[in-house]
Scaffold this active site. Structure first.
Site, short mmCIF file in Angstrom:
data_model
loop_
_atom_site.label_atom_id
_atom_site.label_comp_id
_atom_site.label_asym_id
_atom_site.label_seq_id
_atom_site.Cartn_x
_atom_site.Cartn_y
_atom_site.Cartn_z
N LYS A 129 -0.76 -52.98 32.40
CA LYS A 129 0.32 -52.51 32.11
C LYS A 129 1.09 -53.40 32.65
O LYS A 129 0.93 -54.03 34.33
CB LYS A 129 0.60 -50.77 32.80
CG LYS A 129 1.73 -50.53 31.81
CD LYS A 129 1.20 -49.87 30.24
CE LYS A 129 2.60 -49.81 29.57
NZ LYS A 129 2.17 -49.22 28.49
N ASP A 134 6.59 -52.55 25.19
CA ASP A 134 7.26 -50.35 25.84
C ASP A 134 8.49 -50.31 25.85
O ASP A 134 8.87 -50.75 25.25
CB ASP A 134 5.47 -50.55 26.75
CG ASP A 134 5.45 -49.24 27.21
OD1 ASP A 134 4.54 -47.93 26.61
OD2 ASP A 134 6.35 -48.10 27.89
#
Ligand code: NDP
Ligand code: 2IT
Length: 452
Positions: free
Chosen positions: A133, A173
């Site tokens: 991430k 995201d």
């Protein structure tokens, strides 16, 4: 599986004390690990081969973390600085894979919780995907298109060192959608001189993007809810549904609920929620998409066209009575009190479109009372279609929409059956245990096979 005993709780407590000592102040990361430890540590005690080579402990430590400064120039010609990150968590199953988040709240704790969760989620898809991430504490709100472009270019100037189609493949995201992925891809291409379509997913369709990727996370969450309801002989048809958020995941979750015959009553943003008792239908949803994706407006503007709806500033939609709830905005947006309200209002199912939207006490309340799909399982459709975008890029081919949607549906069905297998209880399925253990087993098998 054996009942959890005080032996387990002492072990989990000791394990967590070590994790907190090594990662002080990272509360979201602690929360994510604690939930998984509650499922996985009792399972390891029953299956001692997984205690070898401290596999679970290793899963809680990222392989590496990059932190870098991002300098960019705003419209006034002023130099601005943000902090960029990439957390490469685990590549036992494939290249590191996971989204980039641009939001002022981004910090190491949030990215580590997201990267840790991604390990289990990506394993559940059964595709060759590791976990990562990244992102920045950059606030896209109110920024001009040129400012976004300049930020993305500067961010990639550092990130490009660490990624590649066989190394690490970022995607979107919160705050990173198709526009940003396009700017990031363009900059990667300029720097490296290479058209490496598999280096990012969530791309535009004209340069290697996949059909259904945009819709996949939200569609997948609705499909997962259908799977859970089907175990009770029910479906979303005719069900009142409350959705939070109004970004990528929320929009397409609402779209699929409507297509499956459900009635969407709410959507929200960080300022408040709208409640349309007549239901947000296809036309209303198209308007919300226009407001959010083109005008980049606030959700409250919905009322200037749909007068019968109400706007609740500063509130979240969980107070509206409904049969199913879909938190699709952000972490910890649904607490224990909200969970109690949902159950009191006879809500039968919760499917998490966002990552860790329910607090730990809300999760522990809901998983015992109603059908509760944790994020790792319910929102895995997004990264699954990212995985298939990578496959199409390798083949230099693209599959059609019908094929993609049917693959997505099959993947969500398969994730549901893995949860049911590992989370089976007397008269119900504990989807939290099921998702955590199924994701753990697949990742642990690969880690053990690779040796130390
Ligand atoms: P978007 O940026 O498209 O939308 C985010 C939405 O959530 C907006 O409505 C935003 O409101 C709201 N929101 C963001 N932060 C907060 C906050 N602190 N408090 C209240 N509302 C907030 O992001 P996505 O739809 O892509 O992501 C939503 C969730 O889904 C995240 O948890 C993400 O990690 C998760 N997810 C996303 C996937 C994807 O493919 N995009 C895949 C799997 C999970 P506002 O505009 O006011 O900020
Ligand atoms: O949380 C997630 O799974 C995502 N943001 C999507 C990641 C991806 O690589 O598609």
């Amino acid at each position: 599986m054996a009942k959890k005993t005080s032996y387990d709780s002492t072990h989990i407590k000791n394990f967590m004390a070590g994790l907190v000592r090594r990662n002080p102040h990272e509360t979201e990361f602690h929360q994510a690990v604690h939930e998984v430890a509650g499922s996985v540590m009792p399972f390891i005690r029953e299956n001692p081969r997984y205690a070898d080579h401290i596999v679970f402990e290793r899963m809680t430590e990222p392989d590496r973390v990059f932190i870098f400064r991002v300098l960019w120039e705003d419209e006034k010609g002023q130099v601005r600085a943000n902090r960029g990150y990439r957390v490469q968590f685990n590549n036992a199953l494939g290249p590191y894979k996971g989204g980039l988040r641009f939001h002022p709240s981004v910090n190491l704790s949030i990215l580590k919780f997201l990267g840790f969760e991604q390990t289990f989620k990506n394993a559940l898809t059964n595709l060759p995907l590791g976990a990562a991430k990244g992102g920045a504490d950059f606030n896209p709100r109110g920024k001009s298109d040129r400012e976004i472009l300049r930020f993305c270019k500067s961010f990639m100037l550092e990130l490009f060192h660490h990624i590649g189609p066989n190394i690490d493949v970022p995607a979107g995201d919160i705050g990173v959608g198709e526009r940003e992925v396009g700017y990031l891809f363009g900059q990667y291409k300029r720097i490296t001189g290479e058209f490496a379509s598999g280096v990012l997913t969530g791309k535009g369709l004209s340069f290697g993007g996949s059909l259904i990727r945009r819709e996949a996370t939200g569609f997948g969450a609705a499909f997962f809810a259908e799977e859970m309801l089907a175990t009770r002989g029910e479906s979303l048809e005719g069900k009142k549904c409350i959705v939070s958020g109004s970004g990528n995941v929320a929009q397409h979750c609402a779209e699929k609920i409507i297509a499956l015959g459900g009635r969407v009553l709410t959507m929200s943003d960080s300022d408040g929620f709208i409640h349309d008792p007549q239901g947000i239908g296809e036309e209303q949803l198209r308007h919300i998409m226009h407001l959010k994706n083109n005008k980049r407006a606030r959700i409250g503007e919905y009322l200037s066209r749909y007068k019968k709806a109400s706007y609740h500033p500063g509130k979240r939609p969980w107070i509206v009575a409904a049969d199913a709830a879909f938190p699709c905005a952000t972490q910890n947006e649904l607490d224990k009190k909200d969970a109690e309200t949902l159950v009191k209002n006879k809500c039968a199912a919760v499917a998490e479109g966002a990552n860790m939207p329910s607090s730990e006490s809300a999760v522990n309340f809901l998983r015992r009372k109603i059908l509760f799909a944790p994020a790792k399982a319910a929102n895995a459709g997004g990264v699954a279609i990212s995985g298939l975008e990578m496959s199409q890029n390798s083949l230099r081919l693209s599959w059609n929409e019908k094929e993609m949607e049917s693959r997505l549906r099959d993947i969500m069905r398969e994730i549901h059956s893995q949860c049911a297998k590992y989370g089976a209880r007397k008269n119900r399925v504990d989807y939290v245990d099921g998702a955590n253990i199924a994701g753990f087993v697949r990742t642990a098998e690969a880690m053990l096979a690779h040796g130390v």
